[in-house]
Design a protein around this motif. Structure first.
Motif, PDB file in Angstrom:
ATOM      1  N   GLU A 155       0.823  -1.220   0.000  1.00 51.96           N
ATOM      2  CA  GLU A 155       0.000   0.000   0.000  1.00 51.96           C
ATOM      3  C   GLU A 155       0.859   1.274   0.000  1.00 51.96           C
ATOM      4  O   GLU A 155       0.745   2.088  -0.914  1.00 51.96           O
ATOM      5  CB  GLU A 155      -0.988  -0.008   1.172  1.00 51.96           C
ATOM      6  N   GLU A 188      -4.459   4.578  -0.776  1.00 52.85           N
ATOM      7  CA  GLU A 188      -3.437   3.571  -0.484  1.00 52.85           C
ATOM      8  C   GLU A 188      -2.886   3.816   0.921  1.00 52.85           C
ATOM      9  O   GLU A 188      -2.596   2.878   1.656  1.00 52.85           O
ATOM     10  CB  GLU A 188      -2.315   3.571  -1.524  1.00 52.85           C
ATOM     11  N   HIS A 228      -5.272   2.274   3.179  1.00 50.28           N
ATOM     12  CA  HIS A 228      -5.142   0.811   3.182  1.00 50.28           C
ATOM     13  C   HIS A 228      -3.995   0.382   4.093  1.00 50.28           C
ATOM     14  O   HIS A 228      -4.051  -0.671   4.725  1.00 50.28           O
ATOM     15  CB  HIS A 228      -4.939   0.282   1.764  1.00 50.28           C
ATOM     16  N   GLU A 231     -10.784   0.326  -3.926  1.00 51.81           N
ATOM     17  CA  GLU A 231      -9.878  -0.164  -4.971  1.00 51.81           C
ATOM     18  C   GLU A 231     -10.502  -0.025  -6.364  1.00 51.81           C
ATOM     19  O   GLU A 231      -9.794   0.205  -7.346  1.00 51.81           O
ATOM     20  CB  GLU A 231      -9.542  -1.626  -4.679  1.00 51.81           C
TER      21      GLU A 231
END
Ligand SMILES: [Fe+2]
Ligand SMILES: [Fe+2]
Length: 492
Positions: free
Chosen positions: A137, A167, A170, A257
């Protein structure tokens, strides 16, 4: 805009609505306030994350960016859009709603209640899976750090930053799991996730594709198409995990995503559209003098990113993958929709391999070939975008087409590693490969030619000459919307 869930915009989340509390320092829907120890540990990690973001996050100075922030994990209106300074983005911890009746759907624990805690015997393996996912990530943020300097438009710049902040989130998602369920070791791993850096000689990111440089926007689009899609498939297997907090975390990550892959699909599409337009207009494939990227170079970028992304699936045959499955840690893509016993002890499948200079097939136990099972699902999905891009060529009245290379092309992992396979699947000797490789993979000259086209276009509603504008803007805003406000420094 496509309604295909695999190539289109973010799907509407399912499940009941649970709103996220943004008054907390770390927005979350995991009742962080109810666990003071965990809250303190994560609040201790937060400044380190912000330092990392400042050092290795987007390099282009901006005032604020029109970003999507998750405000709920439920079905309706899960995201809110507004201009926010990026360093004030509310990275938080969001898990999909819990299903109290959820069961383990595969492996030897099939039918038992899903796990709310980590079983001791699977602790090391689960932590490893989370660390590997977590490592990718921040890696992509690092890889894309300088792209803002050459953005083809403010619209594209905004999409880059959206991908980057998500990201980052994440990473938060994985760090939460490490902190909440893996004690001191988990906290130690969370520190390491900020210490490894993409391309660092001493402490690189774990997986190869995440140490490659993202040199230009065409590669960024190929990355978000092919490599974020690998992420989608990996998350898809973890979403099936018997370890419920991991499953719920990954389910919510998948919703975000989808937009990343949308950026890739449409980014390549718009590049191809512009190229096709100039090819038709000038009656030549050499559109470089007209300021666009020749189709042959687009094909080489595609070949490269597809092949390095295929390597991310690991070896076709893997005892680990079989063990993870049987133990319930990691399922198959769309596990519950598969029409078999979900235990797979007696199942077989065929796989290709290279022998005596040719590609042959053999039958292997399915349980040992689950990486291949996932990779095949991925490959089929990748083909959809290529079809879409080829439609743009067809619409322009051109006979040229893009191709997904053979699975054995340019591989460093698995049965094809150590062999040379052409994009059409011929096994080649070393000399033939060396003589032809520049026809198939971007050469230094190709990358330089693309780099020369990468001039920033920061005027609202304008686009660099090598890419077509999108049909619509983000969140129903016009294409020429002021998605990003640069600082004076950024404009200079
Ligand atoms: Fe991600
Ligand atoms: Fe992503």
């Amino acid at each position: 805009m496509s309604t295909d869930a695999r190539t289109g915009p973010a799907p509407a989340p399912t499940g009941p609505l649970s709103t996220i509390d943004y008054t907390e320092r770390i927005p979350n829907n995991v009742n962080l306030a109810g666990d003071r120890r965990l809250q303190r540990a994560l609040e201790g990690w937060q400044p380190k994350f912000l330092d990392w973001w400042k050092q290795l996050g987007p390099a282009l100075p901006t005032k604020d960016v029109y970003l999507r922030t998750a405000i709920a994990v439920g079905r309706d209106g899960w995201a809110h859009f507004d201009h926010v300074p990026m360093e004030q983005y509310r990275w938080g911890i969001f898990l999909a709603e819990q299903d109290p009746d959820r069961k383990v759907n595969f492996g030897k624990h099939k039918g038992e209640p899903a796990w709310q805690e980590v079983p001791g015997e699977h602790r090391a393996a689960l932590m490893r899976l989370i660390v590997i996912q977590g490592d990718t990530e921040p890696a992509s943020v690092e890889q894309q750090r300088i792209l803002g300097n050459t953005a083809p438009s403010i619209y594209d710049l905004r999409n880059l930053f959206q991908v980057n902040v998500e990201e980052g989130r994440h990473l938060w998602a994985m760090v939460y799991l490490l902190h909440a369920y893996f004690g001191r070791e988990g906290r130690e791993e969370a520190e390491q996730l900020l210490k490894r850096n993409s391309g660092d000689l001493d402490a690189p990111r774990i997986l190869g594709a995440f140490n490659e440089e993202t040199t230009d926007w065409l590669q960024f689009f190929m990355f978000t198409y092919f490599t974020d899609r690998d992420g989608k498939y990996q998350l898809g297997t973890l979403k099936e995990s018997a370890f419920d907090p991991l499953a719920r975390t990954c389910e919510f990550m998948l919703k975000e995503e989808a937009h990343h892959m949308f950026v890739g699909t449409t980014g390549v599409q718009r590049t191809v559209e512009r190229t096709a337009e100039l090819m038709a207009e000038h009656g030549t494939a050499d559109v470089l003098p007209y300021g666009a990227i020749p189709l042959a170079i687009i094909q080489k970028y595609l070949n490269f990113q597809f092949s390095v992304s295929m390597d991310l699936f690991g070896s076709e045959q893997s005892t680990n993958a079989g063990n993870y499955y049987s133990a319930g840690l990691k399922g198959r893509w769309m596990e519950t929709r598969r029409k078999d016993d979900h235990v797979l002890l007696d199942d077989v499948r065929t796989m290709s391999y290279v022998e005596d200079g040719e590609i042959r097939t053999r039958t292997v136990p399915l349980l040992n070939a689950l990486n291949l099972d996932l990779r095949d699902e991925y490959t089929a999905d990748c083909a959809n975008g290529v079809k879409r891009w080829n439609q743009a060529l067809e619409d322009a009245g051109l006979p040229e087409r893009l191709l997904l290379p053979h699975e054995g092309f340019n591989r460093k992992v698995g049965v094809y590693a150590g062999h040379h396979v052409s994009p059409t699947g011929e096994v080649l000797d070393e000399d033939t490969w060396n003589a032809r490789v520049d026809d198939w993979l971007p050469s230094a000259a190709d990358r330089a030619a693309v780099a020369a086209l990468m001039v920033p276009e920061y005027e609202y509603g304008k686009f660099a000459g090598w890419i077509a504008p999108p049909k619509t803007g983000i969140n129903d805003q016009p294409v020429e919307f002021d998605y990003v406000h640069l600082t004076e420094e950024g404009l200079a």
